[in-house]
Design an enzyme around this catalytic site. Sequence first.
Site, mmCIF file in Angstrom:
data_model
loop_
_atom_site.group_PDB
_atom_site.id
_atom_site.type_symbol
_atom_site.label_atom_id
_atom_site.label_comp_id
_atom_site.label_asym_id
_atom_site.label_seq_id
_atom_site.Cartn_x
_atom_site.Cartn_y
_atom_site.Cartn_z
ATOM 1 N N ALA A 250 6.185 27.934 21.016
ATOM 2 C CA ALA A 250 5.107 26.986 21.386
ATOM 3 C C ALA A 250 4.761 25.989 20.275
ATOM 4 O O ALA A 250 3.768 25.272 20.380
ATOM 5 C CB ALA A 250 3.839 27.701 21.859
ATOM 6 N N ALA A 251 5.587 25.923 19.227
ATOM 7 C CA ALA A 251 5.331 24.916 18.172
ATOM 8 C C ALA A 251 5.403 23.512 18.781
ATOM 9 O O ALA A 251 4.522 22.678 18.568
ATOM 10 C CB ALA A 251 6.346 25.062 17.050
ATOM 11 N N GLY A 252 6.458 23.261 19.561
ATOM 12 C CA GLY A 252 6.619 21.950 20.194
ATOM 13 C C GLY A 252 5.530 21.697 21.232
ATOM 14 O O GLY A 252 5.033 20.575 21.367
ATOM 15 N N ASP A 253 5.162 22.746 21.965
ATOM 16 C CA ASP A 253 4.110 22.588 22.989
ATOM 17 C C ASP A 253 2.784 22.208 22.339
ATOM 18 O O ASP A 253 2.055 21.334 22.829
ATOM 19 C CB ASP A 253 3.921 23.899 23.778
ATOM 20 C CG ASP A 253 5.179 24.297 24.532
ATOM 21 O OD1 ASP A 253 5.952 23.398 24.902
ATOM 22 O OD2 ASP A 253 5.390 25.511 24.739
#
Length: 301
Positions: A250-253
């Site tokens: 979820a880093a990109g999210d």
Amino acid sequence: MEQVVVLGSLNMDQVIRVKKMPKKGETILGLGMSKVPGGKGANQAYAIGRLGGKVSMIGAVGQDESGQILKKNLDSVGVNTDCVMELSDVSTGNAVITVDQEAENSIIVLQGANAELTTAHIDAFKEMISEADVVLMQLEIPVEVVEYTAKMASEMGKTVILDPAPAVPDLPETLLKYIDVIKPNETELSVLSGMPVTNLEEAAAAAKKLLKKGVAKVIVTMGADGSLLVTEDEIRHFPSEKVKAIDTTAAGDSFIAAFVVAITGGKSCEEAIVYGNRISAVTVTRKGAQTSIPDKTEVPL
Ligand code: RIB
């Protein structure tokens, strides 16, 4: 604060922690397992809500316990879930995620209800889209639905943002020409462009290929190497915050959610990228998808 619609997936994540990723044909022992609300669409809607944005979600779950948990989690941070359908005869999406001790992950998604979204659903939710300022999408739902919505939203004058994950080669130009901002990571950019992306120079060259296909702005997220903004007029690098990552899920999210919260709150694209970097830096220091996302009081805009 402007209004955001997220169109995308909701998955229940089954997360298995391992020392090292298994090789092909290898059996390994896991360190532990947990069940966490996830799905790229839901993670982004949840993060926007948690960071103080005004957000509605369009998506689908099955009529099962996972679907209820996922909807409740979105409700808990103020996401409008009126357009998250509960479909019969199909299960809620699932993801099996392996996270190693280097904080890296590998993810297998079983789409379930996410694959049942159709353009007829989008027509039914047209009013919600017409009330939004920004429409944010990913690729865990049928690509024709993404393309249909991008065209509709763009023709209504909305800002259309695409997180092209999971990446597919040769995304149609009929989709890309409606995209105002695309946010691939290095791997996704390489798949989308058919070019190697192992450093900032290669990322800039590959991003330019997407600009030629009609995208207005490319933001490449490159983990510890920060982010790269590529437009017709500029190439600008934004260094990452230095942290000890334990789980990059979820880093990109969280990056794109923070970016959207910032631009809908009146910040510039550059300020929004800096905020995205700050939020994703915190996210990777915590375990899980939605469980790892900070709120607006921890990291104010
Ligand atoms: O981006 C992370 C997400 O990818 C996970 O939550 C998983 O459900 C997959 O959609």
